[in-house]
Design an enzyme around this catalytic site. Structure first.
Site, PDB file in Angstrom:
ATOM      1  N   GLU A  80       0.801  -1.238   0.000  1.00  0.00           N
ATOM      2  CA  GLU A  80       0.000   0.000   0.000  1.00  0.00           C
ATOM      3  C   GLU A  80       0.833   1.288   0.000  1.00  0.00           C
ATOM      4  O   GLU A  80       0.414   2.317   0.516  1.00  0.00           O
ATOM      5  CB  GLU A  80      -0.991   0.008   1.189  1.00  0.00           C
ATOM      6  CG  GLU A  80      -1.957  -1.171   1.134  1.00  0.00           C
ATOM      7  CD  GLU A  80      -3.004  -1.180   2.253  1.00  0.00           C
ATOM      8  OE1 GLU A  80      -3.334  -0.107   2.788  1.00  0.00           O
ATOM      9  OE2 GLU A  80      -3.486  -2.282   2.581  1.00  0.00           O
ATOM     10  N   CYS A 101      -5.857  14.675  12.707  1.00  0.00           N
ATOM     11  CA  CYS A 101      -7.013  15.218  12.001  1.00  0.00           C
ATOM     12  C   CYS A 101      -7.268  14.386  10.759  1.00  0.00           C
ATOM     13  O   CYS A 101      -6.347  13.795  10.213  1.00  0.00           O
ATOM     14  CB  CYS A 101      -6.742  16.654  11.580  1.00  0.00           C
ATOM     15  SG  CYS A 101      -6.372  17.724  12.973  1.00  0.00           S
ATOM     16  N   HIS A 126     -11.105  -7.210   7.232  1.00  0.00           N
ATOM     17  CA  HIS A 126     -10.332  -6.802   8.415  1.00  0.00           C
ATOM     18  C   HIS A 126     -11.108  -5.750   9.194  1.00  0.00           C
ATOM     19  O   HIS A 126     -11.748  -4.881   8.615  1.00  0.00           O
ATOM     20  CB  HIS A 126      -8.975  -6.240   7.983  1.00  0.00           C
ATOM     21  CG  HIS A 126      -8.280  -5.477   9.067  1.00  0.00           C
ATOM     22  ND1 HIS A 126      -7.766  -6.100  10.173  1.00  0.00           N
ATOM     23  CD2 HIS A 126      -8.041  -4.158   9.226  1.00  0.00           C
ATOM     24  CE1 HIS A 126      -7.230  -5.178  10.971  1.00  0.00           C
ATOM     25  NE2 HIS A 126      -7.396  -3.997  10.419  1.00  0.00           N
ATOM     26  N   CYS A 176     -10.601  -3.105  12.708  1.00  0.00           N
ATOM     27  CA  CYS A 176      -9.521  -2.583  13.544  1.00  0.00           C
ATOM     28  C   CYS A 176      -9.823  -2.647  15.031  1.00  0.00           C
ATOM     29  O   CYS A 176      -9.326  -1.815  15.774  1.00  0.00           O
ATOM     30  CB  CYS A 176      -9.270  -1.127  13.229  1.00  0.00           C
ATOM     31  SG  CYS A 176      -8.703  -0.884  11.596  1.00  0.00           S
ATOM     32  N   HIS A 192       0.241  -0.789  17.384  1.00  0.00           N
ATOM     33  CA  HIS A 192       0.200   0.597  17.840  1.00  0.00           C
ATOM     34  C   HIS A 192       1.382   0.921  18.742  1.00  0.00           C
ATOM     35  O   HIS A 192       1.586   2.045  19.140  1.00  0.00           O
ATOM     36  CB  HIS A 192      -1.123   0.883  18.550  1.00  0.00           C
ATOM     37  CG  HIS A 192      -2.286   0.560  17.670  1.00  0.00           C
ATOM     38  ND1 HIS A 192      -2.923  -0.661  17.719  1.00  0.00           N
ATOM     39  CD2 HIS A 192      -2.889   1.260  16.684  1.00  0.00           C
ATOM     40  CE1 HIS A 192      -3.874  -0.685  16.805  1.00  0.00           C
ATOM     41  NE2 HIS A 192      -3.881   0.463  16.168  1.00  0.00           N
TER      42      HIS A 192
HETATM   43  N1  GLN Z   1      -5.312  -2.542   4.763  1.00  0.00           N
HETATM   44  C1  GLN Z   1      -5.151  -1.406   5.612  1.00  0.00           C
HETATM   45  C2  GLN Z   1      -3.728  -1.325   6.129  1.00  0.00           C
HETATM   46  O1  GLN Z   1      -3.108  -2.337   6.260  1.00  0.00           O
HETATM   47  C3  GLN Z   1      -6.060  -1.500   6.788  1.00  0.00           C
HETATM   48  C4  GLN Z   1      -5.894  -0.305   7.673  1.00  0.00           C
HETATM   49  C5  GLN Z   1      -6.844  -0.297   8.812  1.00  0.00           C
HETATM   50  O2  GLN Z   1      -7.435  -1.286   9.130  1.00  0.00           O
HETATM   51  N2  GLN Z   1      -7.013   0.822   9.447  1.00  0.00           N
HETATM   52  O3  GLN Z   1      -3.229  -0.262   6.437  1.00  0.00           O
HETATM   53 ZN    ZN Z   2      -6.956  -2.119  11.130  1.00  0.00          ZN
END
Ligand code: GLN
Ligand code: ZN
Length: 763
Positions: free
Chosen positions: A492, A524, A649, A651, A702
């Protein structure tokens, strides 16, 4: 004939604090990097805060809020003001601002370590608050200095304000009790502290009134909740020498409205945008003469021009029912949730800008509405506004609309059923036990960010940019092969966000230059705006995915954002029903999925990172939302061949209560965040017979920590104690874009070593 109301006024309960050029963000970040000293930081903050107040005063707002200008978060302000300092922050030798930011961001210095307070979504917005913790070491003590100086600052500037603070009921409901104290101890403590806090503020600054913001009242309240609210507020109001105003937002007050008149408030602010029911509820109560009714008719959460005719009709209806009330025209919530000003929008043409209103323009709308109601406005103000709504803003796209209309039940059903196709996929892929993968993104290094910047400024050509991005992809694929992941990703590198990247390639979106909204602290976001019908006119990601796949024999996941997440992270249109926009987005993603499949991509991940975010606050509305979300996801994926594997997915791990819907999305594999607490979730998954294959994140992205092989091994074992091995995938808990390469690769290596070890044990 009813008696005439007193003149209508305007007011708000909160204004964006980040500043038109995100001054507060950059200032705070400079302070965090220790580039500016505390003194300078304060001076500049004061200047920014004062200029906000002056703007509000000069724009003729009748009731100007104060104390809404938080340096990080309003709930954190209360934590600090009440001295709700959890044990881990008590012995760091920190006070004041340093302590405040340590709680917000965590602390790691001089061998001392304290994890930040956790952050959660603020009701159904994209804003996050810091979660108050009540552990046994919390020794509350009023610390109101920073609030007093903010009030004095306004007074010295000659600006009369009405202070606004998050209310005690919401504070109690959001506090996590982590020690042995009881809920009633918490209630007593918080009530006593608020009392003391208000007394101190009144004594030190001479304020005569205060607004308490209680958004929690828009949720489903049990009889106990209502009792709790009444007890806290009654107690407080009778003990302080202040006029107390109750402010609410994000929904209606169906559970509590009848209790409000007898509690002794001087006024009540209601959300009449999201809280549609409030208008009817208002009919059922009466207030003492002169009671102030704040009518939130201008949206505090969206960026479209207000339809004056509709707002006026709403206000007049309330005026008729409550002829003795003092009416205040206001926004439906704090304006914190919209960008600051249209003045700096240079890219959008006037024909588009005229339909938009950010915080500054909304203040103008409040004033217009007030003047029209008071008969002091020139007729062309209303006429000009009516012009905007006379004809549809955009031309119809009948082809896309018909496509949505003609969707059949079979478009939402993937064939064959999941258990069947998983067998086909297992055969086709031949993965080892516990297949390993990542969530999609790899570190967005300074180098990659510089590339994007150079592309934007024209310093490099599109072709050079694409070539550089491809180099990064190739290097990333190689590294992933080296650590031995089973399913690769392209990394990405070409995107820095999950929504704008897609929005820019779809018809129907518009983008602002500076439409920033605070998401948390210094972070932001700039949500794109759904302007019209959404349509995919060309493939979005097929090029890059195909390139990445051409570099390796291992499967590379196609990486897309799901329709609900795209919608939830955009400003939606107000003329197009959400269902319509979601289905249009789903069709666009579906077309992309099918093109990816055609290009030889065998695994496609459709992220629904924000599915939970807009779950309605009221249980009665949740099913409709969830079923729309599930339908939309199914539409994106149902066209693929049985052997194509669909991943998704999320988060977070808070979906214990919506498990059934998540499973109904009918993905083949889901990855999500899994911290200690989600072991509970894993048990729920097991007990509910959750069918989707599951990758509970085994590593917290994180944090910069690098878990050891032993730690990974222990985590994986714990998962396997609960879930059957055939169901489990091994992956980090979110994308790696915010981390550095120096941490990421050792982490993945340890993750893989641990996985291999466990595979060996179990073989
Ligand atoms: N595919 C995205 C990434 O890996 C998913 C990001 C997310 O879940 N916030 O960054
Ligand atoms: Zn995520």
């Amino acid at each position: 004939m009813t008696q005439a109301n007193s003149p209508v006024k305007t007011g708000i309960i909160g204004y964006p604090r980040i500043g038109a050029a995100r001054e507060l963000k950059f200032l705070s970040e400079a302070f965090f990097r220790e580039e500016i000293a505390e003194n300078e930081f304060y001076q500049k903050v004061h200047a920014l805060r004062k200029s906000n107040l002056e703007f509000l005063k000069n724009s003729g707002l009748d009731s100007i809020p104060s104390l809404d200008f938080s340096l990080y978060d309003g709930i954190l302000d209360i934590i600090q003001a009440l001295g709700f300092i959890p044990e881990r922050f008590q012995n760091l030798g920190l006070q004041g601002l340093k302590l405040y930011f340590a709680m917000a961001r965590g602390y790691q210095k001089n061998g001392r370590n304290a994890v930040a307070l956790s952050m959660k979504k603020w009701f159904n917005t994209n804003y996050h608050y810091l979660v108050p913790e009540y552990d046994d070491a919390v020794a509350p003590k009023i610390n109101a200095g920073f609030l007093i100086s903010a009030l004095k600052e306004a007074q010295e500037a000659g600006i009369q304000t009405r202070p606004v603070l998050p209310g005690p009921f919401t504070f109690v409901k959001l506090t996590r009790i982590t020690g042995s104290k009881s809920a009633s101890e918490l209630e007593e403590t918080v009530t006593a502290l608020y009392k003391e806090l208000l007394l101190v503020l009144a004594k030190e600054t001479g304020i005569a009134e205060i607004s308490l913001l209680e958004p929690y009242l828009a949720k489903d309240l049990s009889e106990e909740d209502c009792e709790l609210f009444r007890r806290i507020h009654k107690n407080l109001i009778s003990a302080v020498p202040l006029r107390v105003y109750l402010a609410t937002c994000f929904g209606d007050l169906r559970n509590i409205i009848s209790a409000i008149p007898e509690l002794g408030y001087s006024g009540l602010t209601l959300d009449l945008v999201e809280g549609k029911e409030n208008l009817r509820l208002l009919d059922s109560v009466s207030f003492k003469p002169g009671f102030e009714l704040g009518l939130g008719v201008v949206s505090g959460i969206n960026i479209w021009r207000n339809n004056y005719e509709k707002s006026l009709e709403t206000v007049r209806r309330v005026q008729e029912k409550h002829p003795d009330a003092a009416i205040v025209i206001t926004a439906s919530s704090s304006l914190l949730h919209v960008p600051v000003t249209l003045r700096n929008e240079k890219s959008l043409p006037e024909e588009k800008l005229k339909y938009l209103a950010f915080a500054e323009e909304k203040i103008g709308e409040l004033r217009d509405l007030r003047d029209i109601l008071n008969g002091s406005s020139s007729p062309d103000v209303l006429e000009k506004n009516q012009e905007l709504f006379k004809t549809p803003r955009t031309a119809a796209d009948t082809a896309t609309e018909n496509r949505v209309k003609n969707l059949q039940a079979s478009d939402f059903e993937r064939q064959p059923v999941r258990s069947e196709r998983l067998k086909i996929q297992d055969q086709a892929f031949g993965f080892p036990a516990l297949p390993t993968t990542t969530i999609g993104s790899f570190p967005q290094t300074a180098e990659i960010r510089a590339l994007r910047k150079n592309l934007r400024s024209g310093a490099i050509s599109r072709a050079d940019y694409d070539a550089e991005i491809r180099k990064h992809i190739a290097a990333c694929i190689k590294e992933q092969e080296k650590v031995g992941l089973d399913v690769l990703v392209h990394g990405e590198f070409e995107r820095n966000d999950m929504v704008e990247f897609f929005g820019r390639k779809l018809d129907g979106y518009i983008f602002t230059d500076n439409g920033w909204v605070q998401s948390y602290g210094t972070r932001c976001v700039k949500p794109p705006v759904i302007w019209s019908t959404i349509r995919r006119t060309a493939p979005l990601t097929v090029d890059i995915a195909g390139y990445a796949q051409s570099l390796t024999a291992k499967p590379v996941k196609g990486m897309l954002t799901g329709p609900i997440t795209i919608l939830n992270w955009s400003f939606p249109s107000e003329d197009i029903p959400a269902r319509e926009s979601v289905m249009e987005l789903a069709l666009a993603i579906r077309d992309e999925v099918l093109d990816l499949e055609k290009a030889g991509i065998r695994i496609i991940q459709i992220d629904e990172a924000a599915l939970r975010e807009k779950l309605p606050l009221r249980r009665a509305d949740q099913q409709e939302y969830l079923s729309l979300a599930v339908q939309a996801f199914r539409l994106t994926a149902s066209g693929v061949k049985p052997e194509t594997q669909i991943h998704t997915h999320m988060c977070y791990s808070e979906f214990g209560d919506i498990l059934k819907s998540i499973d109904d999305m009918d993905a083949d594999v889901i990855s999500f965040e899994a911290s200690r607490s989600s072991l509970t979730l894993l048990k729920q998954l097991r007990d509910a017979g959750f069918e989707t294959r599951t990758g509970p994140g085994v590593y917290d992205i994180h944090s910069p920590r690098i878990p050891s092989v032993e730690e990974f091994t222990a985590t994986i074992r714990k998962i396997l104690d609960i879930l059957p091995r055939e169901q489990v995938w091994i992956n980090p808990d979110c994308g790696l874009k915010t981390r550095g390469n120096a941490e990421v690769w050792p982490c993945l290596e340890n993750m893989l070593t641990a996985t291999r070890k466990i595979r060996g044990e179990q073989a």
